[in-house]
Design a protein around this motif. Structure first.
Motif, PDB file in Angstrom:
ATOM      1  N   MET A 179      56.770 129.043 -41.477  1.00 36.43           N
ATOM      2  CA  MET A 179      56.690 127.586 -41.553  1.00 36.43           C
ATOM      3  C   MET A 179      56.204 127.022 -40.235  1.00 36.43           C
ATOM      4  SD  MET A 179      59.517 124.624 -42.364  1.00 36.43           S
ATOM      5  CE  MET A 179      59.506 123.841 -40.736  1.00 36.43           C
ATOM      6  N   PHE A 180      55.126 126.269 -40.298  1.00 35.65           N
ATOM      7  CA  PHE A 180      54.558 125.551 -39.153  1.00 35.65           C
ATOM      8  C   PHE A 180      54.411 124.105 -39.609  1.00 35.65           C
ATOM      9  CE2 PHE A 180      51.470 126.034 -35.408  1.00 35.65           C
ATOM     10  CZ  PHE A 180      51.383 124.660 -35.168  1.00 35.65           C
ATOM     11  N   ASP A 181      55.252 123.224 -39.070  1.00 36.21           N
ATOM     12  CA  ASP A 181      55.306 121.833 -39.516  1.00 36.21           C
ATOM     13  C   ASP A 181      54.206 121.018 -38.853  1.00 36.21           C
ATOM     14  OD1 ASP A 181      56.104 119.379 -40.524  1.00 36.21           O
ATOM     15  OD2 ASP A 181      58.219 119.722 -40.135  1.00 36.21           O
ATOM     16  N   ALA A 182      53.498 120.211 -39.647  1.00 31.33           N
ATOM     17  CA  ALA A 182      52.483 119.296 -39.127  1.00 31.33           C
ATOM     18  C   ALA A 182      52.199 118.234 -40.213  1.00 31.33           C
ATOM     19  CB  ALA A 182      51.200 120.053 -38.774  1.00 31.33           C
ATOM     20  N   PRO A 183      51.900 116.991 -39.788  1.00 29.54           N
ATOM     21  CA  PRO A 183      51.627 116.518 -38.432  1.00 29.54           C
ATOM     22  C   PRO A 183      52.859 116.015 -37.678  1.00 29.54           C
ATOM     23  CG  PRO A 183      51.085 114.794 -39.994  1.00 29.54           C
ATOM     24  CD  PRO A 183      51.533 115.979 -40.808  1.00 29.54           C
ATOM     25  N   GLY A 184      54.051 116.209 -38.254  1.00 24.28           N
ATOM     26  CA  GLY A 184      55.277 115.827 -37.557  1.00 24.28           C
ATOM     27  C   GLY A 184      55.967 117.028 -36.957  1.00 24.28           C
ATOM     28  N   HIS A 185      57.063 116.782 -36.249  1.00 25.23           N
ATOM     29  CA  HIS A 185      57.872 117.846 -35.637  1.00 25.23           C
ATOM     30  C   HIS A 185      57.023 118.736 -34.720  1.00 25.23           C
ATOM     31  CE1 HIS A 185      61.589 116.879 -37.705  1.00 25.23           C
ATOM     32  NE2 HIS A 185      60.877 116.715 -38.824  1.00 25.23           N
ATOM     33  N   LEU A 186      56.261 118.093 -33.850  1.00 27.96           N
ATOM     34  CA  LEU A 186      55.306 118.819 -32.999  1.00 27.96           C
ATOM     35  C   LEU A 186      55.546 118.573 -31.505  1.00 27.96           C
ATOM     36  CD1 LEU A 186      51.982 118.166 -34.985  1.00 27.96           C
ATOM     37  CD2 LEU A 186      53.046 120.396 -34.609  1.00 27.96           C
ATOM     38  N   GLN A 187      56.787 118.328 -31.114  1.00 24.20           N
ATOM     39  CA  GLN A 187      57.023 117.931 -29.727  1.00 24.20           C
ATOM     40  C   GLN A 187      56.465 118.937 -28.724  1.00 24.20           C
ATOM     41  OE1 GLN A 187      60.573 117.058 -26.520  1.00 24.20           O
ATOM     42  NE2 GLN A 187      61.034 116.579 -28.640  1.00 24.20           N
ATOM     43  N   ALA A 188      56.804 120.204 -28.868  1.00 21.47           N
ATOM     44  CA  ALA A 188      56.344 121.197 -27.894  1.00 21.47           C
ATOM     45  C   ALA A 188      54.824 121.331 -27.931  1.00 21.47           C
ATOM     46  CB  ALA A 188      56.999 122.551 -28.174  1.00 21.47           C
ATOM     47  N   VAL A 189      54.241 121.265 -29.119  1.00 21.35           N
ATOM     48  CA  VAL A 189      52.785 121.369 -29.243  1.00 21.35           C
ATOM     49  C   VAL A 189      52.108 120.167 -28.593  1.00 21.35           C
ATOM     50  CG1 VAL A 189      50.856 121.418 -30.872  1.00 21.35           C
ATOM     51  CG2 VAL A 189      52.885 122.813 -31.306  1.00 21.35           C
ATOM     52  N   ILE A 190      52.634 118.979 -28.843  1.00 17.81           N
ATOM     53  CA  ILE A 190      52.037 117.774 -28.246  1.00 17.81           C
ATOM     54  C   ILE A 190      52.145 117.822 -26.728  1.00 17.81           C
ATOM     55  CG2 ILE A 190      52.285 115.269 -28.014  1.00 17.81           C
ATOM     56  CD1 ILE A 190      53.060 115.218 -30.998  1.00 17.81           C
ATOM     57  N   ARG A 191      53.296 118.241 -26.220  1.00 16.53           N
ATOM     58  CA  ARG A 191      53.433 118.391 -24.765  1.00 16.53           C
ATOM     59  C   ARG A 191      52.395 119.382 -24.234  1.00 16.53           C
ATOM     60  NH1 ARG A 191      58.073 116.282 -22.438  1.00 16.53           N
ATOM     61  NH2 ARG A 191      59.779 115.682 -23.849  1.00 16.53           N
ATOM     62  N   GLY A 192      52.187 120.475 -24.976  1.00 20.91           N
ATOM     63  CA  GLY A 192      51.189 121.452 -24.581  1.00 20.91           C
ATOM     64  C   GLY A 192      49.783 120.878 -24.634  1.00 20.91           C
ATOM     65  N   MET A 193      49.491 120.095 -25.661  1.00 22.48           N
ATOM     66  CA  MET A 193      48.178 119.463 -25.776  1.00 22.48           C
ATOM     67  C   MET A 193      47.930 118.499 -24.616  1.00 22.48           C
ATOM     68  SD  MET A 193      48.311 118.806 -29.913  1.00 22.48           S
ATOM     69  CE  MET A 193      46.811 117.813 -30.009  1.00 22.48           C
ATOM     70  N   GLN A 194      48.955 117.771 -24.249  1.00 20.61           N
ATOM     71  CA  GLN A 194      48.820 116.866 -23.102  1.00 20.61           C
ATOM     72  C   GLN A 194      48.527 117.643 -21.827  1.00 20.61           C
ATOM     73  OE1 GLN A 194      52.643 114.928 -23.522  1.00 20.61           O
ATOM     74  NE2 GLN A 194      51.751 113.120 -24.526  1.00 20.61           N
ATOM     75  N   ALA A 195      49.190 118.785 -21.662  1.00 17.86           N
ATOM     76  CA  ALA A 195      48.938 119.630 -20.485  1.00 17.86           C
ATOM     77  C   ALA A 195      47.513 120.173 -20.483  1.00 17.86           C
ATOM     78  CB  ALA A 195      49.942 120.779 -20.446  1.00 17.86           C
ATOM     79  N   LEU A 196      46.927 120.310 -21.676  1.00 15.33           N
ATOM     80  CA  LEU A 196      45.545 120.783 -21.781  1.00 15.33           C
ATOM     81  C   LEU A 196      44.525 119.655 -21.644  1.00 15.33           C
ATOM     82  CD1 LEU A 196      46.054 123.272 -24.758  1.00 15.33           C
ATOM     83  CD2 LEU A 196      45.531 123.890 -22.385  1.00 15.33           C
ATOM     84  N   GLY A 197      45.026 118.432 -21.467  1.00 16.73           N
ATOM     85  CA  GLY A 197      44.133 117.304 -21.221  1.00 16.73           C
ATOM     86  C   GLY A 197      43.813 116.454 -22.431  1.00 16.73           C
ATOM     87  N   LEU A 198      44.500 116.676 -23.569  1.00 18.39           N
ATOM     88  CA  LEU A 198      44.245 115.855 -24.751  1.00 18.39           C
ATOM     89  C   LEU A 198      45.095 114.594 -24.707  1.00 18.39           C
ATOM     90  CD1 LEU A 198      43.702 118.979 -25.707  1.00 18.39           C
ATOM     91  CD2 LEU A 198      43.603 117.920 -27.967  1.00 18.39           C
ATOM     92  N   ASN A 199      44.514 113.497 -25.143  1.00 20.35           N
ATOM     93  CA  ASN A 199      45.218 112.221 -25.216  1.00 20.35           C
ATOM     94  C   ASN A 199      45.731 112.045 -26.639  1.00 20.35           C
ATOM     95  OD1 ASN A 199      46.218 109.658 -24.685  1.00 20.35           O
ATOM     96  ND2 ASN A 199      44.229 108.655 -24.982  1.00 20.35           N
ATOM     97  N   VAL A 200      46.989 112.357 -26.854  1.00 24.84           N
ATOM     98  CA  VAL A 200      47.543 112.403 -28.208  1.00 24.84           C
ATOM     99  C   VAL A 200      48.253 111.091 -28.534  1.00 24.84           C
ATOM    100  CG1 VAL A 200      48.998 113.692 -29.809  1.00 24.84           C
ATOM    101  CG2 VAL A 200      47.926 114.873 -27.877  1.00 24.84           C
ATOM    102  N   VAL A 201      47.924 110.529 -29.699  1.00 19.14           N
ATOM    103  CA  VAL A 201      48.621 109.337 -30.190  1.00 19.14           C
ATOM    104  C   VAL A 201      49.729 109.803 -31.129  1.00 19.14           C
ATOM    105  CG1 VAL A 201      48.392 107.156 -31.431  1.00 19.14           C
ATOM    106  CG2 VAL A 201      46.474 108.029 -30.055  1.00 19.14           C
ATOM    107  N   TYR A 202      50.975 109.454 -30.789  1.00 21.10           N
ATOM    108  CA  TYR A 202      52.093 109.940 -31.589  1.00 21.10           C
ATOM    109  C   TYR A 202      53.226 108.929 -31.616  1.00 21.10           C
ATOM    110  CZ  TYR A 202      54.537 111.069 -27.218  1.00 21.10           C
ATOM    111  OH  TYR A 202      55.159 110.992 -25.998  1.00 21.10           O
ATOM    112  N   THR A 203      54.147 109.124 -32.571  1.00 21.16           N
ATOM    113  CA  THR A 203      55.363 108.324 -32.665  1.00 21.16           C
ATOM    114  C   THR A 203      56.561 109.258 -32.647  1.00 21.16           C
ATOM    115  OG1 THR A 203      55.324 108.384 -35.088  1.00 21.16           O
ATOM    116  CG2 THR A 203      54.206 106.533 -34.020  1.00 21.16           C
ATOM    117  N   THR A 204      57.758 108.679 -32.565  1.00 24.62           N
ATOM    118  CA  THR A 204      59.003 109.472 -32.603  1.00 24.62           C
ATOM    119  C   THR A 204      59.898 108.913 -33.720  1.00 24.62           C
ATOM    120  OG1 THR A 204      59.960 108.057 -30.886  1.00 24.62           O
ATOM    121  CG2 THR A 204      58.886 110.086 -30.165  1.00 24.62           C
TER     122      THR A 204
END
Length: 366
Positions: free
Chosen positions: A159-184
């Motif tokens: 199970m790989f949840d998307a597009p929600g429940h992605l906190q660690a992935v989004i943090r990783g994407m930000q570290a890679l330079g992506l500007n992610v639009v997200y909610t909590t």
């Protein structure tokens, strides 16, 4: 004397008649016996086919929010095998992403993100989400688990949840330079759910490419025909029609990608036609809908589009609807309850508190 002669005269006739009748009876029984044997064998085959293809007992392990060691997961597999489960669902992508492939490189939108950089970014995201010291399973460890489960006749559902429940992935994407639009939109215990805005197509393209790495891996090494994309708890109540349509489009694109590798796609129920929200894109009817919300105990939406439905809630309930029949595992006995075709009804929730099994073991329960 005459009576004695009559008796002696009739006896050979009676014996001959009895013999003829016995032969006829034996001949008559031969095809019946053959048919009975064939029918019995067919019944056994049909029962095995039903158990293999239609009735699932799934133990869901939330190994995304919380890190579990190989030995701990093997203990869960042992428990599942001993308790007559058919599958263990490893939710490694759920707020955290606690399974890393040997090759984590991602190519998307003309940009290639190197494996070591993606690995480092995801590890940092897991650590910021919840640091357990060792935070991820390796590819060799996952292959150990798949092999171990196979020996126990337990299938592993990833199970790989998307597009929600992605906190660690989004943090990783930000570290890679992506500007992610997200909610909590939600919290589970102290675990905050980060969900990508479904109109942020650039970020979703990265997530889809990352998920495909895992789909390809399990298609090659896995032991189940199912892959769960979850797709739950994305803040549906606050979505505009544009956002909700974009969500449906993204879910369908994930389903198409996963099906392309030969999997049956699973997802949780809450996002599908949420409270009669309108969308110009219909959801893929091949997706197996997993009812996981407590709300669905009181109000079951009538998903007439659904081909297959897994009914469950956090009270450890599992039922599988297949061609209008509900199979319920209770006290070791399989009962069948007829329902109204594909239309779900309240009768499915009889005995809803019995501890049968789409069992969820979540991080804050351990």
């Amino acid at each position: 004397m005459n009576k004695m002669n009559q008796t002696q005269t009739r006896s050979p006739r009676k014996r001959l008649l009895s013999l003829i009748l016995a032969v006829i009876l034996m001949i008559g029984l031969l095809p019946i016996s053959a048919f009975a044997t064939s029918a019995s064998a067919q019944a056994g085959e049909d029962k095995a086919a039903t158990q293999d293809s239609e009735f699932l007992r799934i133990f869901h392990l939330d190994c995304g929010r919380k890190y579990f060691t190989v030995d701990q997961i093997k203990q869960m597999i042992d428990y599942a095998a001993e308790s007559n489960y058919t599958h263990v669902e490893l939710a490694f992508g759920n707020d955290g992403l606690r399974f890393l492939l040997d090759d984590m490189s991602v190519e998307v939108n003309g940009t290639t993100y190197a494996s070591d950089k993606v690995t480092s970014a995801i590890k940092q995201g897991n650590k910021e989400f919840y640091d357990a010291g060792t935070n991820e399973l390796t590819q060799s460890e996952m292959q150990q688990l798949i092999g171990y489960a196979r020996e126990k006749k337990i299938g592993i559902i990833p199970m790989f949840d998307a597009p929600g429940h992605l906190q660690a992935v989004i943090r990783g994407m930000q570290a890679l330079g992506l500007n992610v639009v997200y909610t909590t939109p939600t919290m589970s215990g102290t675990s905050v759910n980060w969900a990508i805005d479904p109109t942020d197509t650039a970020s979703l393209a990265f997530v889809k490419a990352l998920m495909e790495k895992y789909v390809a891996y399990f298609a090659k090494y896995g032991s189940s025909k199912y892959f769960n994309i979850a797709a739950d708890e994305c803040g549906f109540a606050q979505m505009s029609t544009e956002q909700y349509t974009a969500y449906a489009t993204f879910v369908n694109s994930l389903a198409a990608m996963v099906k392309g590798y030969g999997f049956t796609v699973m997802a949780f129920n809450d996002g599908f036609y949420y409270q009669n929200k309108t969308t110009t894109e219909d959801f893929d009817t091949d997706i197996v809908i997993c009812y996981c919300e407590n709300a669905c105990v009181e109000e079951l939406p009538h998903y007439q589009y659904a081909q297959q439905v897994v009914l469950c809630d956090w009270q450890r309930i599992h039922r599988l609807v297949w061609r209008g029949v509900v199979q319920e595992q209770y006290d070791g006995q399989v009962q069948q309850v007829q329902c109204d075709g594909r239309r779900l009804s309240d009768k499915l929730w009889l005995h809803e508190r019995h501890p049968v099994s789409y069992t969820h073991l979540r991080a804050h329960e351990t």
